[in-house]
Design a protein around this motif. Structure first.
Motif, short mmCIF file in Angstrom:
data_model
loop_
_atom_site.label_atom_id
_atom_site.label_comp_id
_atom_site.label_asym_id
_atom_site.label_seq_id
_atom_site.Cartn_x
_atom_site.Cartn_y
_atom_site.Cartn_z
N HIS A 144 0.78 -1.23 0.00
CA HIS A 144 0.00 0.00 0.00
C HIS A 144 0.82 1.29 0.00
CE1 HIS A 144 -3.79 -2.10 0.48
NE2 HIS A 144 -3.21 -2.85 1.41
N ILE A 145 2.11 1.19 0.21
CA ILE A 145 2.94 2.40 0.30
C ILE A 145 4.06 2.33 -0.73
CG2 ILE A 145 4.39 3.82 1.80
CD1 ILE A 145 2.82 2.64 4.18
N ALA A 146 4.15 3.34 -1.57
CA ALA A 146 5.15 3.37 -2.64
C ALA A 146 6.55 3.46 -2.05
CB ALA A 146 4.90 4.55 -3.57
N LYS A 147 7.47 2.72 -2.66
CA LYS A 147 8.87 2.82 -2.25
C LYS A 147 9.32 4.26 -2.40
CE LYS A 147 10.44 -1.81 -2.89
NZ LYS A 147 11.42 -2.72 -3.42
N GLY A 148 10.18 4.69 -1.51
CA GLY A 148 10.65 6.07 -1.50
C GLY A 148 9.80 6.97 -0.62
N SER A 149 8.63 6.48 -0.19
CA SER A 149 7.77 7.26 0.70
C SER A 149 8.43 7.43 2.06
CB SER A 149 6.42 6.57 0.90
OG SER A 149 5.70 6.51 -0.30
N ILE A 150 8.06 8.51 2.72
CA ILE A 150 8.51 8.73 4.09
C ILE A 150 7.46 8.12 5.01
CG2 ILE A 150 9.01 10.42 5.88
CD1 ILE A 150 9.85 12.33 3.61
N ILE A 151 7.90 7.22 5.87
CA ILE A 151 7.01 6.61 6.86
C ILE A 151 7.42 7.14 8.22
CG2 ILE A 151 6.30 4.46 7.97
CD1 ILE A 151 6.79 3.05 5.28
N ILE A 152 6.46 7.70 8.92
CA ILE A 152 6.71 8.22 10.26
C ILE A 152 6.06 7.26 11.24
CG2 ILE A 152 6.40 10.17 11.82
CD1 ILE A 152 6.00 11.88 9.23
N SER A 153 6.84 6.77 12.19
CA SER A 153 6.31 5.81 13.15
C SER A 153 6.92 6.03 14.52
CB SER A 153 6.61 4.38 12.68
OG SER A 153 7.98 4.06 12.90
N ASP A 154 6.41 5.25 15.46
CA ASP A 154 7.04 5.21 16.76
C ASP A 154 8.25 4.27 16.65
OD1 ASP A 154 5.92 2.66 16.67
OD2 ASP A 154 4.40 3.09 18.17
N CYS A 155 8.83 3.90 17.73
CA CYS A 155 10.05 3.08 17.70
C CYS A 155 9.76 1.59 17.82
CB CYS A 155 10.99 3.53 18.82
SG CYS A 155 11.66 5.18 18.57
N TRP A 156 8.60 1.17 17.39
CA TRP A 156 8.25 -0.26 17.42
C TRP A 156 9.26 -1.03 16.59
CZ3 TRP A 156 3.91 -2.87 14.25
CH2 TRP A 156 3.66 -4.17 14.73
N LYS A 157 9.83 -2.10 17.14
CA LYS A 157 10.91 -2.81 16.47
C LYS A 157 10.50 -3.44 15.14
CE LYS A 157 10.33 -7.17 18.92
NZ LYS A 157 11.00 -8.19 19.72
N ALA A 158 9.24 -3.65 14.92
CA ALA A 158 8.79 -4.23 13.64
C ALA A 158 9.05 -3.29 12.47
CB ALA A 158 7.31 -4.60 13.70
N TYR A 159 9.27 -2.00 12.74
CA TYR A 159 9.51 -1.03 11.69
C TYR A 159 11.00 -0.74 11.46
CZ TYR A 159 4.58 0.22 12.44
OH TYR A 159 3.23 0.21 12.57
N CYS A 160 11.88 -1.41 12.19
CA CYS A 160 13.30 -1.03 12.19
C CYS A 160 14.00 -1.24 10.85
CB CYS A 160 14.05 -1.74 13.31
SG CYS A 160 14.21 -3.51 13.08
N ASN A 161 13.48 -2.08 9.97
CA ASN A 161 14.15 -2.36 8.70
C ASN A 161 13.50 -1.69 7.49
OD1 ASN A 161 16.26 -4.07 9.66
ND2 ASN A 161 14.71 -5.64 10.01
N LEU A 162 12.64 -0.74 7.69
CA LEU A 162 11.93 -0.12 6.57
C LEU A 162 12.88 0.46 5.53
CD1 LEU A 162 8.94 1.60 8.39
CD2 LEU A 162 8.86 -0.40 6.88
N GLU A 163 13.97 1.04 5.96
CA GLU A 163 14.91 1.64 5.01
C GLU A 163 15.54 0.59 4.11
OE1 GLU A 163 17.45 4.24 7.28
OE2 GLU A 163 15.90 5.79 7.29
N LYS A 164 15.70 -0.64 4.59
CA LYS A 164 16.24 -1.73 3.78
C LYS A 164 15.31 -2.09 2.62
CE LYS A 164 18.79 -3.92 7.52
NZ LYS A 164 18.91 -5.13 8.36
N PHE A 165 14.03 -1.73 2.75
CA PHE A 165 13.03 -2.05 1.73
C PHE A 165 12.67 -0.84 0.87
CE2 PHE A 165 12.59 -5.24 5.02
CZ PHE A 165 12.65 -6.40 4.27
N GLY A 166 13.46 0.22 0.95
CA GLY A 166 13.28 1.35 0.04
C GLY A 166 12.43 2.49 0.56
#
Length: 100
Positions: free
Chosen positions: A20-42
């Protein structure tokens, strides 16, 4: 039975984010560890550490989405939806919204 919204690992949100979210988008989140690798996926990932701040030093925050979730939860509870199934009602709402 364990619902997907009850599983708290990276494998649960990542396929939804990719879908649902295009690569290159800025994702703003809390520090939940499930989000820690988002940058590895673009994705560009900006975090807010809620144990220290509500708005990070660069002005990023999650206040609006958290406010919407809080309003929806309160509305559902006022309609008699039990606390134990509020998340499933939110998930249903999102599904219906996506599949109009």
């Amino acid at each position: 039975m364990v619902h997907a919204f009850e599983i708290r690992d990276e494998a649960t949100p990542l396929p939804l984010i990719k879908r649902h979210i295009a690569k290159g988008s800025i994702i703003i989140s809390d520090c939940w560890k499930a989000y820690c690798n988002l940058e590895k996926f673009g994705y560009e990932h900006r975090m807010v550490n809620h144990s220290k701040e509500f708005v990070n030093v660069n002005g990023f925050n999650t206040n609006k989405i958290e406010g919407h979730r809080r309003q929806a939860k309160c509305k559902l509870l006022s309609l008699g939806v039990g606390k134990d199934i509020v998340s499933s009602h939110l998930a249903e709402f999102l599904w219906q919204y996506e599949n109009k």
